[in-house]
Design a protein around this motif. Structure first.
Motif, mmCIF file in Angstrom:
data_model
loop_
_atom_site.group_PDB
_atom_site.id
_atom_site.type_symbol
_atom_site.label_atom_id
_atom_site.label_comp_id
_atom_site.label_asym_id
_atom_site.label_seq_id
_atom_site.Cartn_x
_atom_site.Cartn_y
_atom_site.Cartn_z
ATOM 1 N N ASN A 255 112.002 107.679 106.853
ATOM 2 C CA ASN A 255 111.021 107.334 105.827
ATOM 3 C C ASN A 255 111.254 105.903 105.370
ATOM 4 O O ASN A 255 112.393 105.507 105.101
ATOM 5 C CB ASN A 255 111.134 108.269 104.624
ATOM 6 C CG ASN A 255 110.731 109.694 104.946
ATOM 7 O OD1 ASN A 255 111.564 110.497 105.328
ATOM 8 N ND2 ASN A 255 109.463 110.007 104.792
ATOM 9 N N TYR A 272 100.602 103.008 101.016
ATOM 10 C CA TYR A 272 101.168 104.145 101.736
ATOM 11 C C TYR A 272 102.562 103.772 102.239
ATOM 12 O O TYR A 272 102.884 102.606 102.435
ATOM 13 C CB TYR A 272 100.286 104.561 102.919
ATOM 14 C CG TYR A 272 99.910 103.423 103.839
ATOM 15 C CD1 TYR A 272 100.763 103.029 104.874
ATOM 16 C CD2 TYR A 272 98.708 102.740 103.683
ATOM 17 C CE1 TYR A 272 100.432 101.983 105.711
ATOM 18 C CE2 TYR A 272 98.371 101.695 104.516
ATOM 19 C CZ TYR A 272 99.232 101.321 105.529
ATOM 20 O OH TYR A 272 98.902 100.276 106.358
ATOM 21 N N ARG A 275 106.322 107.091 107.798
ATOM 22 C CA ARG A 275 107.217 108.194 108.172
ATOM 23 C C ARG A 275 107.215 108.335 109.686
ATOM 24 O O ARG A 275 106.166 108.327 110.328
ATOM 25 C CB ARG A 275 106.770 109.501 107.517
ATOM 26 C CG ARG A 275 107.541 110.731 107.989
ATOM 27 C CD ARG A 275 107.277 111.920 107.063
ATOM 28 N NE ARG A 275 105.863 112.152 106.847
ATOM 29 C CZ ARG A 275 105.108 112.959 107.592
ATOM 30 N NH1 ARG A 275 105.652 113.604 108.620
ATOM 31 N NH2 ARG A 275 103.835 113.136 107.312
ATOM 32 N N TYR A 308 103.457 108.331 110.796
ATOM 33 C CA TYR A 308 102.410 108.727 109.859
ATOM 34 C C TYR A 308 102.346 107.733 108.707
ATOM 35 O O TYR A 308 103.325 107.067 108.374
ATOM 36 C CB TYR A 308 102.711 110.113 109.278
ATOM 37 C CG TYR A 308 102.835 111.226 110.282
ATOM 38 C CD1 TYR A 308 101.796 112.120 110.496
ATOM 39 C CD2 TYR A 308 104.006 111.396 111.015
ATOM 40 C CE1 TYR A 308 101.915 113.156 111.407
ATOM 41 C CE2 TYR A 308 104.130 112.430 111.933
ATOM 42 C CZ TYR A 308 103.081 113.302 112.128
ATOM 43 O OH TYR A 308 103.197 114.323 113.030
ATOM 44 N N TYR A 309 101.166 107.680 108.068
ATOM 45 C CA TYR A 309 101.022 107.052 106.763
ATOM 46 C C TYR A 309 101.123 108.163 105.712
ATOM 47 O O TYR A 309 100.376 109.146 105.766
ATOM 48 C CB TYR A 309 99.670 106.368 106.618
ATOM 49 C CG TYR A 309 99.490 105.092 107.405
ATOM 50 C CD1 TYR A 309 100.555 104.476 108.048
ATOM 51 C CD2 TYR A 309 98.228 104.497 107.496
ATOM 52 C CE1 TYR A 309 100.378 103.305 108.765
ATOM 53 C CE2 TYR A 309 98.043 103.322 108.207
ATOM 54 C CZ TYR A 309 99.114 102.733 108.850
ATOM 55 O OH TYR A 309 98.937 101.570 109.561
ATOM 56 N N ASP A 310 102.043 108.009 104.756
ATOM 57 C CA ASP A 310 102.128 108.916 103.607
ATOM 58 C C ASP A 310 101.574 108.166 102.396
ATOM 59 O O ASP A 310 102.212 107.236 101.887
ATOM 60 C CB ASP A 310 103.582 109.323 103.350
ATOM 61 C CG ASP A 310 104.118 110.262 104.414
ATOM 62 O OD1 ASP A 310 103.302 110.892 105.109
ATOM 63 O OD2 ASP A 310 105.357 110.360 104.548
ATOM 64 N N TYR A 311 100.398 108.557 101.940
ATOM 65 C CA TYR A 311 99.674 107.786 100.926
ATOM 66 C C TYR A 311 100.272 107.997 99.540
ATOM 67 O O TYR A 311 100.576 109.114 99.123
ATOM 68 C CB TYR A 311 98.191 108.160 100.941
ATOM 69 C CG TYR A 311 97.507 107.647 102.185
ATOM 70 C CD1 TYR A 311 96.976 106.369 102.228
ATOM 71 C CD2 TYR A 311 97.441 108.433 103.327
ATOM 72 C CE1 TYR A 311 96.384 105.884 103.376
ATOM 73 C CE2 TYR A 311 96.849 107.958 104.477
ATOM 74 C CZ TYR A 311 96.320 106.672 104.500
ATOM 75 O OH TYR A 311 95.753 106.195 105.647
ATOM 76 N N SER A 343 98.867 112.767 104.115
ATOM 77 C CA SER A 343 99.456 112.084 105.260
ATOM 78 C C SER A 343 98.429 111.988 106.373
ATOM 79 O O SER A 343 97.532 112.830 106.479
ATOM 80 C CB SER A 343 100.699 112.831 105.768
ATOM 81 O OG SER A 343 101.704 112.856 104.785
ATOM 82 N N LYS A 344 98.616 110.962 107.202
ATOM 83 C CA LYS A 344 97.679 110.778 108.307
ATOM 84 C C LYS A 344 98.438 110.287 109.535
ATOM 85 O O LYS A 344 99.171 109.295 109.474
ATOM 86 C CB LYS A 344 96.597 109.766 107.919
ATOM 87 C CG LYS A 344 95.437 109.703 108.909
ATOM 88 C CD LYS A 344 94.351 108.790 108.383
ATOM 89 C CE LYS A 344 93.149 108.814 109.307
ATOM 90 N NZ LYS A 344 92.087 107.894 108.833
#
Length: 723
Positions: A255, A272, A275, A308-311, A343-344
């Motif tokens: 992270n 964001y 991860r 991933y993007y964790d917003y 997340s995306k």
């Protein structure tokens, strides 16, 4: 700076004088066994392909916190510019995508676009590191145009139980944790490793160029706060005296927490965090037919690397539509609101690889290596590829023959046949020769390389913000494969107290792939020419293209002097020159450019002293320095020259042959507090935060009988015992 240099020299001289009463000793590196260059075992001084080794003793005395730290500090050929996306490693002018990284001979898997996360490698679990420069071996494929780094990990071959713990803590709340538990019962053995790394990050400057002005209150950090951990397991079963099976797997998570800043939304600050999730699984075996020296191995690996993007804040993301999503037309950009906590997936890269290899010792001093490989790469990137997924397949056959024509002359030749799904067949030859005269070795080598475009270079599209510049980077399905011709000449002397090596090389690449600025007319049909992800159309498009040609050439010098028992003085210097030619369609001319990240001069030096005062206490002291001339870049200026010095002390407590043993370690890195205060994004020389201090505590428990399973010859074993 002159005063600092004098102080550094004084510290080094003190380390030399402090050991003046010890005896002359014989170099242990002469007897080092290496495998990377040819895939077969050779004493370091007799390997047909020149190999550079970072030994266990060097690793122990240096006390590096990461693989980047170790390679930068103990070799002169590497350069790094660590960032959120990876290490941005270079070897003799070529970047990460041209460097093959192995762990115990098996390929590490990370970003197939080039920037591997070297945090996957636990520095406390490294036995030694072998480095082969250039595409000099038929055993390795397209990823090895610049060279091969083989990380040899520690193996606990003890009947009974083994356990160790290492905890390192330093400035910026830098924590490095390592744990290992291993046991062997009958024919079954198990080894479990765990590592944890975290750091609060740091900020070298609050100045940043963005919004067409210089901001003085940027919240961006030079290195962002991060945390990663990994657990790995390996199980082996001795099926028969000459046959072994294994299974292993690992899980890794990282992270990266990035600062939030709503005052200047155009800064390189995001809403964001990042991860990364990695996983791997492998099965395989080794067989010695008839109980002889011949070896046949089979390995099947699966690897996964996803990020991933964790917003952390409500954010409108622009995605490229496929079909009639959200009621819009195919090929349009569409805005989707991502809420905090969501997340995306940005990309999921997976690889399946199978390898069959045989080593056969034939009459007349002939060693034949043959192998077959299959590799399948899969990329899932819903918003970054045209169809959401892409894939590639490559198969290869290779053959290598090591022939000792005379006791003093070795010829090693190989062929590698590659079949890629998109680019067809290619045959690449390799040949090297080694002449031995007493303690001297003379080596010549020539090899061809062949590298097909990666899945990302062909299909990936993404937005990259750097200060006031915004780039839309585009994959290119019209790319051609890259080819290379690598030439090298080496002269080496290895005596009882002094070793020296001089290597000259020339690496000529055709169709080298790089990101270059393009006009809207150059963008392939079907790719949107404007990207509205940042709310404006003022975006420079860049596309992967083949440069007409490129070449790197240079000289590497390494020296080691051991004037007395327990003291080693080491120095290395690397000179590098790079050029690339690129045709400019607008001006109808060929431009000559320097490959990004090139530094003409790099060096390192160290004085390492160790002495055992009693069966229960041994001391190690290491003073080391490294430096670089300025690094050249096409965008955002050049990186500043620097030199950095560090001191490390180790204290081994307890009899190392008994059940319990301890180690304490204390060190100061960047003694003279060098910091690059250049405003973002122009700080391209070195991102060190200045002087840092650290301490390490290790404890080791072992209960069992040592089993010697090194597959070396009786002569080699006697050489070890002699030292």
């Amino acid at each position: 700076m002159k005063l600092k240099q004098k102080l550094a020299f004084g510290l080094w001289l003190f380390a030399v004088c402090a050991s003046a009463q010890t005896d002359i000793w014989r170099s242990d590196s002469i007897q080092e066994v290496v495998v990377t260059g040819t895939g077969t075992q050779h004493l370091l001084k007799d390997t047909p392909v020149q190999t550079e080794v970072i030994t266990q003793k060097m690793l122990h005395n240096y006390g590096g916190k990461s693989l980047e730290d170790i390679l930068a500090g103990l070799t002169a050929s590497f350069a790094f510019a660590e960032g959120d996306m990876g290490s941005q490693m270079q070897l003799n002018g070529l970047g990460n995508s041209y460097i093959l990284i192995l762990i115990d001979g098996k390929r590490i898997h990370g970003d197939v676009g080039g920037e591997n996360d070297l945090g996957l490698i636990d520095p406390h679990n490294i036995e030694k590191i072998e480095i082969v420069k250039g595409a000099q071996s038929a055993l390795y494929g397209s990823d090895a145009m610049a060279g091969v780094i083989n990380i040899i990990t520690k193996k606990h071959t003890e009947k009974g139980l083994y356990a160790d713990n290492t905890t390192r803590y330093g400035t910026h709340n830098d924590l490095r944790q390592h744990n290992s538990v291993a046991f062997r019962v009958g024919k079954l053995s198990s080894q479990t490793n765990f590592q944890l790394q975290r750091n609060d990050g740091w900020q070298n400057t609050t100045e940043e160029y963005a919004e067409a002005t210089v901001l003085t209150d940027s919240k961006n950090k030079t290195v962002n706060q991060f945390k990663n951990w990994q657990i790995a397991e390996r199980i082996t079963y001795q099926l028969a005296p000459n046959a072994q099976l294994y299974a292993e797997g690992s899980y890794y998570k990282k992270n990266i927490l990035r600062p939030q800043n709503g005052t200047h939304p155009s800064c390189d600050v995001y809403t964001y965090d990042l991860r990364y999730n990695n996983a791997s699984a492998s099965i395989g075996g080794k067989w010695n037919p008839g109980g002889k020296k011949d070896i046949i191995t089979l390995d099947v690996d699966w690897n996964k690397h996803a990020y991933y993007y964790d917003y952390t804040k409500g954010t409108y993301e622009y995605i490229l539509l496929k079909g009639e999503e959200y009621g819009a037309l195919d090929g349009e950009w569409y805005s989707v609101l991502m809420k905090p906590g969501q997340s995306k997936l940005q990309s999921d890269q997976q690889r399946v690889m199978g390898q069959l290899k045989g080593i056969f010792y034939l009459p007349y001093n002939n060693t034949l290596s043959a192998g077959a490989e299959y590799r399948y790469d899969y990329l899932k990137a819903p918003d970054r590829t045209e169809t959401g997924t892409a894939s590639d397949q490559t198969a290869a056959l290779y053959l290598q023959d090591e022939l000792d024509i005379q006791k003093w002359l070795n010829i090693t030749a190989g062929l590698r046949l590659v079949d890629n799904r998109n680019f067809g067949f290619r045959l690449t030859p390799k040949i090297s020769a080694m002449l031995s005269v007493d303690d001297f070795r003379f080596r010549l080598g020539w090899s061809q390389g062949f590298k097909t475009p990666t899945v990302k270079e062909l299909h990936y599209r993404y937005l990259h913000v750097m200060g006031s510049s915004t780039f839309f980077n585009i994959g290119n399905t019209s790319l051609d494969p890259q080819t290379s011709n690598y030439y090298s000449a080496n002269a080496e002397y290895r005596g009882r107290k002094f070793t020296a090596s001089l290597t000259g090389y020339l690496n000529k690449l055709d169709n080298m792939i790089a990101l270059v600025n393009v006009s809207p007319g150059e963008i392939p049909a079907g790719v949107t020419t404007a990207y509205q992800g940042d709310g404006s159309s003022n975006v420079q498009a860049r596309m992967y293209k083949n440069m007409d040609d490129a070449r790197t050439c240079g000289i590497d010098v390494t020296m080691s002097y051991k004037p007395m028992k327990g003291l080693a003085l080491n120095a290395a210097y690397s000179y590098l020159d790079t050029k690339a030619h690129l045709y400019d369609e607008h001006k109808d001319r060929v431009n000559t450019v320097v490959i990004d990240g090139t530094a003409h001069h790099k060096w390192n030096a160290s004085a390492m002293f160790s002495h055992t005062f009693s069966p229960n206490y041994a001391l190690g002291i290491s003073l080391s320095g490294r430096g670089s001339s300025k690094r050249y870049y096409q965008n955002n200026g050049d990186g500043k020259a620097f030199q950095i010095w560090r001191i490390n002390t180790t204290h081994d407590i307890g009899n190392q042959n008994k059940m319990l043993a301890y180690k304490l370690e204390f060190g100061v890195d960047n003694i003279f507090n060098y910091v690059d205060r250049t405003m973002r994004p122009y700080h391209l020389g070195n991102n060190t935060s200045g002087t840092t201090v650290y301490a390490t505590f290790s404890i080791r428990l072992k209960y069992g009988k040592r089993v010697n399973n090194h597959s070396i010859t009786t002569k080699q074993k006697s050489n070890y015992e002699e030292d």
